[in-house]
Write an enzyme that holds these catalytic residues in place. Structure first.
Site, PDB file in Angstrom:
ATOM      1  N   THR A 132       0.817  -1.213   0.000  1.00  0.00           N
ATOM      2  CA  THR A 132       0.000   0.000   0.000  1.00  0.00           C
ATOM      3  C   THR A 132       0.853   1.265   0.000  1.00  0.00           C
ATOM      4  O   THR A 132       1.886   1.344   0.673  1.00  0.00           O
ATOM      5  CB  THR A 132      -0.930  -0.002   1.221  1.00  0.00           C
ATOM      6  OG1 THR A 132      -1.707  -1.193   1.206  1.00  0.00           O
ATOM      7  CG2 THR A 132      -1.860   1.191   1.210  1.00  0.00           C
ATOM      8  N   GLU A 250      -4.746 -14.954   1.731  1.00  0.00           N
ATOM      9  CA  GLU A 250      -4.786 -13.851   2.684  1.00  0.00           C
ATOM     10  C   GLU A 250      -6.223 -13.547   3.085  1.00  0.00           C
ATOM     11  O   GLU A 250      -6.514 -13.295   4.261  1.00  0.00           O
ATOM     12  CB  GLU A 250      -4.145 -12.600   2.070  1.00  0.00           C
ATOM     13  CG  GLU A 250      -4.163 -11.391   2.999  1.00  0.00           C
ATOM     14  CD  GLU A 250      -3.540 -10.160   2.391  1.00  0.00           C
ATOM     15  OE1 GLU A 250      -3.620  -9.093   3.033  1.00  0.00           O
ATOM     16  OE2 GLU A 250      -2.979 -10.243   1.279  1.00  0.00           O
TER      17      GLU A 250
END
Length: 387
Positions: A132, A250
């Site tokens: 990110t 995930e």
């Protein structure tokens, strides 16, 4: 209260024994007082990580030839559940074990595996993954961090944010563009050893509304010189493919976390409503209480059936991105709803941080965001509808 009285179908005798050993470890090493201190400090000290390593809980699913225990996702799911039941939300072991290490083991060269994996197992290295950026979250193609080929290596420049284990990390898997003109084929993964990375800086340990013990950081890369063998797999342009292959796992991990929060919330709530009295009777004796908790347990049971099925699919190699997105979306939404419902029974006490339900209320909120927001999950699911 034990919402789930029987082991899941994917838990064979060995997994049941492992489950019991993890439960005992959590009771011994992660008492509530210690967890509270880690929350206050905003980070889990290296000592906590080392205890995990000594108990064999780092690198559970890494192959024995690299020092790991040779387990599989079932072992990781057991650890995820018990971290959630203990209230250790934010302890970044699952990221270290189940996300970072597999990028190296599945896609790295033999030399990279030999160099990094034993250190992840021993706790010498703590791992993080830097995806990110301030201007790019779920849309990984929007990242601006670059790794430019210079001579026999690369020069890394960019900024990352919201990076779990960011303050502790010794090895960071950095997502960077190696060819800005190639779109999705221009993204690569690099293993950055922080001790030797001149130009690397850690920013703030970010102040969060929950999961406070997890060090979540800004990271800066200013002309960081990387050797050619920092490129994971040594082939440029494979990064997005590698990321997409691992994202369903995930998202399943987050669904497992959500189920643990639901289980913990129901347990503490039932204990409370059995003891707390109002208008001459236990709160549990009110029909509204019984109906609300019946709804919560029903949703918890549905969630468990779905997650168990997803784990079985993952173990069989058949879990697809849409199904993992469904699990992540539905369990995270249900978890927040159930925690909120349970908190209401505590009245004003539920707003006090000394009550575990208040901490759960703070911790659960981010599960609808990280790993892909609910809205992104719905987009991925919609694509499977062939509309």
């Amino acid at each position: 209260m034990k919402p789930f009285d029987q082991p899941s179908a994917w838990m064979d005798d060995e997994i049941v024994m492992f489950d019991d050993s993890v439960r005992k470890f959590m009771a011994d090493k992660l008492p509530s007082e210690r967890i509270s201190q880690w929350r206050a400090d905003g980070i889990v000290p290296r000592e906590g990580w080392q205890e995990m390593a000594e108990a064999g809980l780092l690198g559970i699913s890494i192959a024995p030839e690299y020092g790991g225990a040779g387990g599989d996702f079932r072992h990781e799911a057991v650890l995820l559940r018990h971290l959630g039941l203990a209230g250790a939300e934010g302890f970044g072991v699952p990221l270290h074990n189940s996300i970072c290490a597999p990028y190296i083991e599945k896609y790295g060269t033999e030399e990279q595996k030999q160099r990094w994996l034993p250190k992840l197992v021993s706790g010498e290295f703590i791992a993080a993954i830097a995806m990110t950026e301030p201007g790019a979250g779920s849309d990984l193609q929007g990242i601006r961090t670059s790794a430019r080929r210079v001579g026999n290596g690369y020069v890394l420049n960019g900024q990352k944010t919201f990076i779990t284990n960011g303050q502790n990390a010794d090895l960071i898997i950095v997502v960077a563009k190696t060819d800005p003109e190639a779109g999705s084929r221009g993204i690569s993964l690099f293993g950055v050893e922080t001790a030797n990375a001149e130009g690397f800086q850690r920013g703030r340990n970010l102040d969060k509304i929950g999961m406070e013990m997890g060090d979540t950081s800004e990271l800066f890369f200013d002309n960081v010189q990387l050797p050619a063998d920092a490129l994971i797999g040594l082939e440029e342009g494979q990064g997005l493919y590698q990321l997409m292959k691992e994202l369903p796992k995930e998202r399943l991990m987050i669904a497992v976390e959500c189920l643990a929060v639901i289980e913990a919330a129901l347990a503490v709530t039932l204990d409370y409503v059995r003891e707390r009295r109002a208008f001459g009777q236990r709160i549990l004796d009110f029909q509204n209480t019984q109906f609300k908790l019946a709804e919560c347990k029903t949703e918890a049971t549905i969630g468990r059936c779905f997650v168990d099925n997803c784990i079985e699919q993952y173990m069989a190699g058949t879990l697809d991105a849409a199904t993992a997105s469904m699990a992540k979306y539905w369990l995270s939404e249900r978890a927040q709803h159930i925690v909120d419902t349970c908190q209401q029974f505590f009245g004003g006490f539920g707003y006090m941080n000394e009550y575990p339900i208040a901490q759960m209320y703070k911790d659960v909120r981010v599960k609808r965001v990280y790993g892909g927001t609910t809205e992104v999950m719905k987009l991925l699911i919609a694509r499977s509808l062939e509309i």
